[in-house]
Design an enzyme around this catalytic site. Structure first.
Site, short mmCIF file in Angstrom:
data_model
loop_
_atom_site.label_atom_id
_atom_site.label_comp_id
_atom_site.label_asym_id
_atom_site.label_seq_id
_atom_site.Cartn_x
_atom_site.Cartn_y
_atom_site.Cartn_z
N ASP A 1 -3.92 7.87 7.82
CA ASP A 1 -4.50 7.07 8.85
C ASP A 1 -3.67 6.30 9.81
OD1 ASP A 1 -3.16 5.16 7.30
OD2 ASP A 1 -4.96 4.72 6.07
N HIS B 1 -0.84 4.74 7.23
CA HIS B 1 -0.06 5.48 5.85
C HIS B 1 0.17 6.98 5.83
CE1 HIS B 1 -2.63 2.01 4.50
NE2 HIS B 1 -1.29 1.68 3.94
N SER C 1 0.79 -1.23 -0.12
CA SER C 1 0.20 0.12 -0.05
C SER C 1 0.97 1.28 0.06
CB SER C 1 -0.97 -0.02 1.14
OG SER C 1 -0.36 -0.03 2.57
#
Length: 349
Positions: A322, A325, A44
């Site tokens: 978040d 990240h 991610s």
């Protein structure tokens, strides 16, 4: 006649000097040309839209609120590591593998095979691990989407951001067995780097592990006040072994610099230790969180469609988006730090 020979010799010498110097410049340019394609593998921290809508929060509001202004599959409010490496190379951010047939005109910039939540081994998400991601590129080469010349003018970005370790801990892996598991993750990473190089990619950049002990999902226990030293010590073990592995790989290649580590550990910590230098006010507290521990950024009540998350007033002032990240501002700060550390110069070859 003798006089004309005397005049001719200096002219020939001058021509020879100019010719040879021109050749030297051309050879230098050939050695240090700018890559024209970027191939991306990982998770991610690098994914720009490979996961299908409805599977991950990256396709839900408020992800993408800063760029491109709506959810686009990035695990941030905006740009991520891939976008900044592409910017440095002066190429467009490569198209996600999932969208390759919809946007064929973007194939010339490379391709992004990264899937959020994945690792070098299988994790809790049933998505392609890095071995499978490399298989995708191998198949595209067989299908003649990319040829040897394309690959020789390319760079690979490899992101290994810790999902293997999350999976290990979530599946009751022992603390005693952790060091040997770290070694297996690094060994598999090295195997992946060798495979990518073997496919013809000229330069491979692999991210060092970021300070996992500073991620909000860890620092929430201190109300986002301090990093966890124990977690960061385990990260240093990973990075030490990765350094050793990459040094060994480079010693086995002709130019001795085919593999490069992107020092995300020091660049993250540098920004977090000096946040005001990068206009960051909230260094550990995330911008987007669930209204309670059962919810996360992007959560919505299925019964009445009510938002179950809060977003800070100014994402540009937060390092983390978040619980895991960075924000676009966070990634931009890390990118700028990597540039001042001269960590990116060796990407050119």
């Amino acid at each position: 006649m003798m006089d004309s020979h005397k005049q001719l010799f200096p002219l020939l010498s001058l021509f020879l000097i100019l010719y040879l110097s021109g050749q030297t410049v051309l050879q230098a340019e050939a050695r240090h040309h700018r890559p024209t394609r970027l191939f991306v593998f990982g998770d991610s921290y690098a994914d720009t839209g490979n996961i299908r809508k409805g599977v991950a929060n990256s396709w839900k509001d408020p992800y993408g609120i800063t760029f491109p202004g709506k959810p686009a599959g990035r695990f941030s409010d905006g740009r991520v590591l891939t976008d900044y490496i592409a910017k440095y190379l002066k190429v467009k951010s490569p198209i996600p593998y999932r969208l390759r047939k919809m946007m064929p005109h973007h194939l010339k910039y490379g391709m992004n095979f990264a899937f959020g939540g994945t690792g070098v081994f299988n994790t809790l998400v049933s998505l392609p691990n890095m071995t499978t991601q490399i298989n995708f590129l191998q198949q595209l080469i067989k299908d003649k989407v990319y040829n040897a010349l394309d690959l020789s003018k390319s760079v690979a970005l490899v992101s290994v951001a810790g999902n293997d370790y999350s999976h290990y801990l979530q599946t009751n892996g022992s603390v005693e067995g952790f060091p040997s598991f770290v070694a297996s993750v690094v060994n598999q990473t090295a195997t992946n780097l060798i495979r990518i190089k073997g496919l013809g990619v000229e330069k491979i950049v692999v991210g060092a592990l970021q300070p996992l002990g500073c991620l909000p999902q860890v620092t929430v226990s201190t109300t986002f006040q301090s990093c966890n030293a124990t977690s960061n010590a385990l990260v240093l073990l990973h990075n030490t072994l990765l350094n050793q592995a990459v040094t060994g790989l480079n010693q086995e290649t002709k130019d001795r610099s085919a593999f490069l580590i992107l020092n995300l550990y020091d660049s993250f910590l540098s920004v977090l230790n000096h946040p005001s230098t990068h206009n960051i006010r909230n260094k550990l507290k995330p911008c987007c969180v669930g209204v309670s521990s059962e919810y996360s950024c992007g959560s919505v009540d299925n019964n009445n469609n009510v938002k179950k998350y809060r977003v800070c007033d100014d994402p540009k002032s937060a390092f983390f988006w978040d619980l895991v990240h960075p924000t676009q501002a966070g990634w931009h700060a890390v990118y700028n730090k990597l540039r001042t550390m001269n960590a990116l110069q060796q990407i050119h070859y």
